[in-house]
Structure formats: structure tokens, C-alpha cells
Design a protein around this motif. Structure first.
Motif, short mmCIF file in Angstrom:
data_model
loop_
_atom_site.label_atom_id
_atom_site.label_comp_id
_atom_site.label_asym_id
_atom_site.label_seq_id
_atom_site.Cartn_x
_atom_site.Cartn_y
_atom_site.Cartn_z
N LYS A 1 14.30 -25.77 38.98
CA LYS A 1 14.10 -26.70 38.65
C LYS A 1 12.09 -27.14 39.18
O LYS A 1 12.07 -26.58 39.79
CB LYS A 1 14.77 -28.35 38.86
CG LYS A 1 15.73 -28.43 38.42
CD LYS A 1 16.80 -28.97 39.38
CE LYS A 1 17.96 -29.63 38.08
NZ LYS A 1 17.80 -30.31 37.51
N ASN A 2 11.50 -27.63 38.90
CA ASN A 2 10.11 -27.83 39.33
C ASN A 2 10.19 -29.08 40.96
O ASN A 2 11.19 -30.10 41.39
CB ASN A 2 9.48 -28.76 38.67
CG ASN A 2 8.52 -28.19 37.65
OD1 ASN A 2 8.66 -26.80 37.57
ND2 ASN A 2 8.23 -28.69 36.74
N ALA A 3 9.88 -28.72 42.07
CA ALA A 3 9.84 -29.07 43.60
C ALA A 3 8.84 -30.08 43.81
O ALA A 3 7.14 -29.72 43.39
CB ALA A 3 9.35 -28.18 44.11
N GLU A 4 9.13 -31.13 42.99
CA GLU A 4 7.84 -32.44 43.02
C GLU A 4 7.22 -32.76 43.93
O GLU A 4 5.90 -32.61 44.03
CB GLU A 4 8.72 -32.88 41.96
CG GLU A 4 9.24 -32.88 40.60
CD GLU A 4 10.03 -34.34 39.80
OE1 GLU A 4 10.35 -35.26 39.88
OE2 GLU A 4 10.66 -33.62 38.34
N ARG A 5 7.89 -33.54 44.70
CA ARG A 5 7.52 -33.50 45.84
C ARG A 5 8.34 -33.53 47.15
O ARG A 5 9.62 -33.81 46.82
CB ARG A 5 6.87 -35.45 45.91
CG ARG A 5 7.89 -36.10 45.73
CD ARG A 5 7.31 -37.74 45.60
NE ARG A 5 8.20 -38.96 45.33
CZ ARG A 5 9.09 -39.00 44.23
NH1 ARG A 5 9.05 -38.35 43.44
NH2 ARG A 5 10.26 -39.85 44.65
N SER B 1 7.64 -24.36 48.13
CA SER B 1 8.20 -23.81 47.00
C SER B 1 6.90 -24.90 45.62
O SER B 1 6.74 -25.46 45.48
CB SER B 1 9.42 -23.73 46.87
OG SER B 1 10.15 -23.03 47.28
N ARG B 2 6.67 -23.87 44.18
CA ARG B 2 6.66 -24.29 43.22
C ARG B 2 7.37 -25.36 42.50
O ARG B 2 7.81 -25.96 41.78
CB ARG B 2 4.94 -24.00 42.59
CG ARG B 2 4.84 -24.20 41.26
CD ARG B 2 3.95 -23.40 40.45
NE ARG B 2 2.55 -23.54 41.33
CZ ARG B 2 1.67 -22.63 40.77
NH1 ARG B 2 1.52 -20.90 39.54
NH2 ARG B 2 0.54 -22.64 41.76
N GLY C 1 13.61 -20.92 46.79
CA GLY C 1 12.18 -21.52 46.86
C GLY C 1 11.35 -20.44 45.66
O GLY C 1 11.87 -19.49 46.26
N MET C 2 10.58 -20.75 44.87
CA MET C 2 9.59 -20.07 44.77
C MET C 2 7.90 -20.93 44.32
O MET C 2 7.91 -21.77 44.22
CB MET C 2 10.17 -19.56 42.95
CG MET C 2 11.60 -19.36 42.45
SD MET C 2 12.29 -20.42 41.24
CE MET C 2 11.71 -19.14 40.12
N SER C 3 7.08 -19.48 44.96
CA SER C 3 6.24 -19.44 45.22
C SER C 3 5.04 -19.06 44.26
O SER C 3 5.40 -17.18 44.37
CB SER C 3 5.61 -20.75 45.98
OG SER C 3 4.44 -20.78 46.51
N PRO C 4 3.93 -19.03 44.51
CA PRO C 4 2.90 -17.92 43.76
C PRO C 4 2.80 -16.96 45.16
O PRO C 4 2.67 -16.91 46.21
CB PRO C 4 1.53 -18.37 43.90
CG PRO C 4 2.03 -19.86 43.75
CD PRO C 4 2.77 -20.48 44.00
#
Length: 224
Positions: free
Chosen positions: A57-61, A86-87, A198-201
Motif C-alpha cells: 500500500k502507499n504510505a499516504e501521510r 517510506s513511500r 517500509g519501502m523507499s528509494p
């Protein structure tokens, strides 16, 4: 949203089982224990039925200690800190099924306490390996999108309340790999793991981030 639910293949190593039995690296292990471990690894292989499920899922805010991911919210300082970095997030559950757990109970009922302890350790090692396999799967999916992944975090650790298991399972929308929650938010089968990754660039530092650096509990057994 990407959703996955399927079986996975794992291998249980002697060293991992011995570690769960309390034998650390370099410590001499009695030959009888080694022999029993090897035998139980082989004999229980058919009882280990790894299965996992995860959604991305997107980490919205994040607002304060609340992280918003679509239709679910997670409460807690650590999970909020993770989602700020995370994104996206993979929310997962993994289990080895209940057959091996049943064997532990049968051995204990017959008074074979050592055998029961070893089989239980086999189950713990298998569960950890299954969770690692899920993490590897998420890592590959993230990598294909130019993203890196964090360590795994589960309800019940740090300040993430065990009751947040309900949100973890709600996020998976019924894809729970055959795991159910008790009224106390414990998982059945017991040899199961759930949590968030978490997933991030790449380059954002998420892959090396750990809340332990700011934790005020130096004696915590989960310190990384």
C-alpha cells in the motif's frame, strides 16, 4: 495495491535450531543433541507448510504517531517514524501451519520434553526462515521499482501495541494465509509472524534505519 497469497519453500538448518535451543556460536553441543536435532528436522519436514500473504500500500501521510495507508491506520511512534521515511509499505503475514505445533503438544503429553523442545525450536527456525523468504520477495518487488526496504516490524514490539494486529489483518482484506486472531490478538497457528516492511528509494537511508538508535531501553532483547 498489490496483493499476494501463496505457499513458499524453505529449508531449516541445524545451526538455526541450535540457536533457538540456546546454543550460541562457538559453544560445544552434545552429540546427542545434534543427532536429535538432525532427526527432528528430517522427521518434521512434512509438517511444515509455509504460506504467506502480503499487500503493498502507499504510505499516504503521517500525523503525530498515526500513519495512514489507504483505508487502514497504524498507531505508534515506531511505525509512524517508519512510514515517514517510506513511500510504500508491505503488510504481511506468514505461517508454517499448525501441524508441527500439534506434534509438540503430543510429545509433551507423552513426557518427551526434550524432543518437544527441539521440535518447537525447529518450528521457530522454520517460521523465521519463512518470514525472511517473504522479506526477500518484497525486496525483489521493491527493487524492480527502484526502491529499498526496511527491516521487518511486528505488532507487540517496541511501542507498537499488539492490538494493532487487527489493522494488519484488515489491511490484507481476508488474505491472511490461513491465520486467525484470538480475542487477545494472538495468532493461530502460533508459529506465525505478521508485520510491516517500509519501502523507499535507494539512498534515503531506510535500509539501515533502526529505531533502536533512539530507544531508551538498552537491555531490550529485540535490540538490532
Amino acid at each position: 495495491m498489490l496483493a499476494v497469497e501463496e505457499r513458499i519453500d524453505i529449508k531449516v538448518e541445524q545451526e538455526s535450531v541450535l540457536r533457538y535451543l540456546g546454543y550460541r556460536a562457538g559453544r560445544k553441543v552434545p552429540k546427542r543433541i545434534v543427532s536429535l536435532v538432525d532427526r527432528h528436522i528430517q522427521d518434521t519436514s512434512r509438517m511444515i507448510e509455509p504460506k504467506h500473504s502480503f499487500v503493498i500500500k502507499n504510505a499516504e501521510r503521517v500525523e503525530g504517531d498515526t500513519a495512514f495507508l489507504g483505508d487502514v491506520t497504524f498507531q505508534g511512534t515506531v511505525v509512524a517514524q517508519l512510514m515517514r521515511r517510506s513511500r510504500k509499505a508491505a503488510i504481511f503475514a506468514v505461517t508454517i501451519g499448525g501441524s508441527l505445533e500439534g506434534e509438540v503438544g503430543k510429545l509433551a503429553d507423552r513426557g518427551r520434553i526434550l524432543d518437544a523442545a527441539i521440535v518447537d525450536a525447529v518450528g521457530s527456525a522454520a517460521t523465521e526462515n519463512a518470514a525472511n523468504a517473504v522479506h526477500d520477495r518484497v525486496r525483489k518487488i521493491a527493487g524492480a521499482q527502484g526502491l529499498g526496504t526496511s527491516a521487518r516490524f511486528s505488532p507487540g514490539y517496541c511501542d507498537w501495541d499488539i492490538e494493532q494486529q487487527e489493522m494488519v489483518f484488515r489491511a490484507m482484506e481476508g488474505r491472511s494465509a490461513g491465520i486467525r486472531l484470538t480475542d487477545a490478538c494472538l495468532m493461530v497457528p502460533r508459529k506465525s509472524v505478521s508485520g510491516i516492511i517500509g519501502m523507499s528509494p535507494h539512498g534515503d537511508g531506510l535500509e539501515k534505519w533502526s529505531p533502536c538508535r533512539t530507544c531508551e531501553r538498552p537491555d531490550c532483547v529485540g535490540r538490532r
